[in-house]
Design a protein around this motif. Structure first.
Motif, PDB file in Angstrom:
ATOM      1  N   GLU A  35       0.879  -1.173   0.000  1.00  0.00           N
ATOM      2  CA  GLU A  35       0.000   0.000   0.000  1.00  0.00           C
ATOM      3  C   GLU A  35       0.912   1.217   0.000  1.00  0.00           C
ATOM      4  O   GLU A  35       1.534   1.528   1.018  1.00  0.00           O
ATOM      5  CB  GLU A  35      -0.879   0.019   1.244  1.00  0.00           C
ATOM      6  N   ASN A  37       1.976   5.338  -1.054  1.00  0.00           N
ATOM      7  CA  ASN A  37       1.492   6.695  -1.298  1.00  0.00           C
ATOM      8  C   ASN A  37       1.579   7.076  -2.766  1.00  0.00           C
ATOM      9  O   ASN A  37       0.756   7.850  -3.272  1.00  0.00           O
ATOM     10  CB  ASN A  37       2.297   7.680  -0.451  1.00  0.00           C
ATOM     11  N   GLU A  38       2.553   6.532  -3.461  1.00  0.00           N
ATOM     12  CA  GLU A  38       2.723   6.786  -4.890  1.00  0.00           C
ATOM     13  C   GLU A  38       1.438   6.495  -5.660  1.00  0.00           C
ATOM     14  O   GLU A  38       1.091   7.196  -6.612  1.00  0.00           O
ATOM     15  CB  GLU A  38       3.853   5.888  -5.391  1.00  0.00           C
ATOM     16  N   THR A  40      -1.765   6.192  -4.145  1.00  0.00           N
ATOM     17  CA  THR A  40      -2.938   6.883  -3.600  1.00  0.00           C
ATOM     18  C   THR A  40      -2.932   8.371  -3.892  1.00  0.00           C
ATOM     19  O   THR A  40      -3.979   9.015  -3.834  1.00  0.00           O
ATOM     20  CB  THR A  40      -3.014   6.691  -2.070  1.00  0.00           C
ATOM     21  N   ALA A  41      -1.761   8.926  -4.231  1.00  0.00           N
ATOM     22  CA  ALA A  41      -1.639  10.378  -4.306  1.00  0.00           C
ATOM     23  C   ALA A  41      -1.395  10.936  -5.696  1.00  0.00           C
ATOM     24  O   ALA A  41      -1.398  12.160  -5.867  1.00  0.00           O
ATOM     25  CB  ALA A  41      -0.511  10.842  -3.375  1.00  0.00           C
ATOM     26  N   TRP A  76      -0.025   0.767   4.538  1.00  0.00           N
ATOM     27  CA  TRP A  76       0.211   2.184   4.267  1.00  0.00           C
ATOM     28  C   TRP A  76       0.844   2.888   5.461  1.00  0.00           C
ATOM     29  O   TRP A  76       1.703   3.755   5.309  1.00  0.00           O
ATOM     30  CB  TRP A  76      -1.112   2.862   3.904  1.00  0.00           C
ATOM     31  N   SER A  77       0.434   2.504   6.662  1.00  0.00           N
ATOM     32  CA  SER A  77       0.894   3.191   7.876  1.00  0.00           C
ATOM     33  C   SER A  77       2.169   2.593   8.474  1.00  0.00           C
ATOM     34  O   SER A  77       2.624   3.052   9.531  1.00  0.00           O
ATOM     35  CB  SER A  77      -0.215   3.172   8.932  1.00  0.00           C
ATOM     36  N   GLY A  83       6.764   4.437   0.398  1.00  0.00           N
ATOM     37  CA  GLY A  83       5.761   5.168  -0.362  1.00  0.00           C
ATOM     38  C   GLY A  83       5.772   4.910  -1.852  1.00  0.00           C
ATOM     39  O   GLY A  83       4.972   5.479  -2.582  1.00  0.00           O
ATOM     40  N   SER A  84       6.663   4.026  -2.337  1.00  0.00           N
ATOM     41  CA  SER A  84       6.721   3.757  -3.776  1.00  0.00           C
ATOM     42  C   SER A  84       6.940   2.271  -4.027  1.00  0.00           C
ATOM     43  O   SER A  84       7.493   1.554  -3.180  1.00  0.00           O
ATOM     44  CB  SER A  84       7.840   4.552  -4.442  1.00  0.00           C
ATOM     45  N   GLN A 217      -6.444   9.738   7.007  1.00  0.00           N
ATOM     46  CA  GLN A 217      -5.291  10.095   6.174  1.00  0.00           C
ATOM     47  C   GLN A 217      -5.652  10.722   4.831  1.00  0.00           C
ATOM     48  O   GLN A 217      -4.814  11.345   4.200  1.00  0.00           O
ATOM     49  CB  GLN A 217      -4.431   8.846   5.931  1.00  0.00           C
ATOM     50  N   PHE A 218      -6.907  10.536   4.383  1.00  0.00           N
ATOM     51  CA  PHE A 218      -7.294  11.028   3.060  1.00  0.00           C
ATOM     52  C   PHE A 218      -8.539  11.918   3.151  1.00  0.00           C
ATOM     53  O   PHE A 218      -9.400  11.891   2.275  1.00  0.00           O
ATOM     54  CB  PHE A 218      -7.547   9.846   2.118  1.00  0.00           C
TER      55      PHE A 218
END
Length: 510
Positions: A35, A37-38, A40-41, A76-77, A83-84, A217-218
């Motif tokens: 999971e 950040n790359e 989700t963002a 994710w956490s 993050g990638s 977080q989102f």
């Protein structure tokens, strides 16, 4: 020491039969799920879309472990989460004694570019397996398209029918004598009909944890979590599939283009998120639909219409996406530059059709294909909204939206930004089409029968102004000959009133 293979499983590869796993022994592999950040963002995905994918991934990891696979799961956490994808590959190679990487090809250019770089980046052999969840390989589509001046889905679809054998008789001819029964699938619906409702699944502990994470977080992402309803396991997706086949499929064909206020699902399957993420096999689903037809449980127009969406449109869009290349996203044939109005993220507009389609999208991360094409997409087209902004919105807000399928649907079919590679004409209409196929206009403050004036439906003037504005580029399109003749037949005063009304509306929109 035996060799170990690292097999990354991406968030849209949630099948225990994914090609990277075939022929592999669980005791010789480490499965990596991430999971990051790359993902989700890169756009602001709908909260429910992120929650669905994370929950489905976590449940899938458990299913893989139950089958004997070793799964290295990066939440994710996790404090050390890079993050990638590439960052997590690097960390996994440090944690495990890995000799090679094996992965099913990614669905998007952006991710494939990363994967293509891994062998050189990590100095380790990388095997990229074809995604065999599709009928046509990239080469199959390229071979079909080679030398053709027009790449029409209908003819590609016929090839897919021949390749799969779906709905063909013993002589190889289409059941019923026709390849396509779309003309039988355009009936407007009435609210008093018994409309089936999909199963709404109660979140378990895993899903509740994910919902809390996403809410925290989102919080700045669009959409709501309050009506989260998705199946998050293969078993739940199978239950939703059976619900559709038993209750909705028989009338799906008749009413697949219909729209009703307060009825977001009608007779649609609600299965595309599960197909696109891997929880359901698309060809198995087509086989079951075909069998229902042969058993006399569903009419031919329903079975053919549904199968066409899977092996026709879905496969065709993937073929276009990979054939046209990563610069496809930059096309803007009609030079549309207007920014996306705020109401696409709020649903707050007096245009009832848009309020309905956008409102349910923000609530459910779902709208069916006609709402997307002929309501939100149609408005964006005739209002001249910038197609890349429209593309980003569709990619963000729908749970089934992955770039390989969403981009050509939006840029090509909906916004005509590719100049006609996909669509033979722009999917533009006045309010008349919306009134014919829905009850939206009955609940709207605007009058669908008026072109100009304070109470006139904005779609009417915008439609004619769209044709006028783009006549140099669209005037020779034979499928638009009749509306252009109608426009030229209007007296100059009427045309000026329409232009003025459209301009005033668009100025206020900005």
């Amino acid at each position: 020491m035996s060799e170990k293979t690292l097999i990354p499983i991406l968030g849209d590869q949630l099948s225990v039969h994914i090609s990277a796993l075939k022929g592999q022994k669980p005791d010789q592999c480490i499965l990596l799920m991430m999971e990051v950040n790359e993902e989700t963002a890169y756009v602001r995905h709908h909260k429910a879309k992120i929650a669905y994918i994370f929950s489905a991934m976590r449940h899938h990891a458990k299913a893989l472990e139950e089958r004997g696979w070793s799964v290295d799961y990066v939440a994710w956490s996790d404090s050390e989460n890079s993050g990638s994808f590439s960052g997590e590959i690097a960390r996994a190679l440090e944690r495990h004694d890995i000799d090679s990487i094996r992965i099913t090809e990614a669905g998007e250019w952006r991710v494939m570019a990363m994967i293509d770089n891994w062998e050189q980046k990590f100095d380790i052999p990388v095997t990229i397996c074809p995604d065999d969840r599709f009928v046509a390989t990239h080469q199959d589509f390229a071979d079909w398209a080679d030398g053709k001046k027009q790449l029409r889905m209908e003819y590609f679809y016929r090839e897919m029918r021949r390749k799969t054998g779906f709905l063909l008789d013993e002589d190889g001819n289409p059941e019923g004598g026709e390849w396509n029964y779309d003309t039988a699938n355009r009936k407007p619906a009435k609210g008093d009909l018994a409309i089936p409702q999909p199963i709404r699944f109660r979140p378990d502990e895993i899903t509740r944890d994910v919902l809390a994470l996403v809410a925290e977080q989102f919080s700045d992402h669009p959409g709501s979590l309050e009506q989260f309803h998705f199946a998050v396991t293969h078993e739940e997706a199978m239950r939703q599939k059976r619900k559709f086949l038993d209750e909705a499929l028989p009338r799906f064909g008749d009413y697949q283009d219909a729209m009703l206020s307060g009825q977001p699902f009608l007779w649609h399957s609600i299965l595309s998120p599960y197909i696109n993420s891997g929880l359901l096999d698309p060809l198995d689903l087509c086989r079951e639909v075909e069998q229902r037809y042969h058993d006399g449980e569903v009419p031919l127009n329903a079975a053919e219409g549904f199968i066409r969406q899977i092996i026709g449109w879905r496969e065709y869009m993937r073929g276009i996406y990979w054939r046209e290349g990563p610069d496809y996203i930059d096309r803007n044939f009609l030079d549309a530059q207007r920014p996306l109005p705020d109401f696409y993220y709020s649903g707050e507009t007096d245009m009832h059709c848009l309020a309905e389609a956008i409102g349910q999208t923000l609530d459910l991360a779902y709208a069916h294909h006609i709402q997307r094409l002929m309501i939100t997409g149609n408005f964006a087209l005739i209002a001249g909204l910038q197609p890349q902004a429209v593309h980003q919105w569709y990619l963000e807000v729908y749970a089934d939206a992955y770039e390989w399928v969403e981009l050509p649907n939006t840029l090509g079919m909906s916004q005509f930004a590719d100049g006609g590679i996909i669509a033979s004409k722009p999917y533009a209409s006045s309010g008349n089409y919306i009134n014919k196929m829905s009850d939206y206009c009955q609940h709207c403050r605007y009058d669908v029968k008026q072109r100009v004036g304070e109470n006139a439906c904005p779609f009417n003037a915008l439609y004619w102004e769209f044709l006028d504005r783009n006549q140099e580029k669209l005037g020779d399109n034979h499928r638009l000959a009749m509306p252009y003749r109608t426009w030229e037949g209007m007296d100059p005063h009427t045309r000026d009133d329409i232009r003025s009304h459209a301009k005033n509306f668009l100025d206020q929109l900005s």
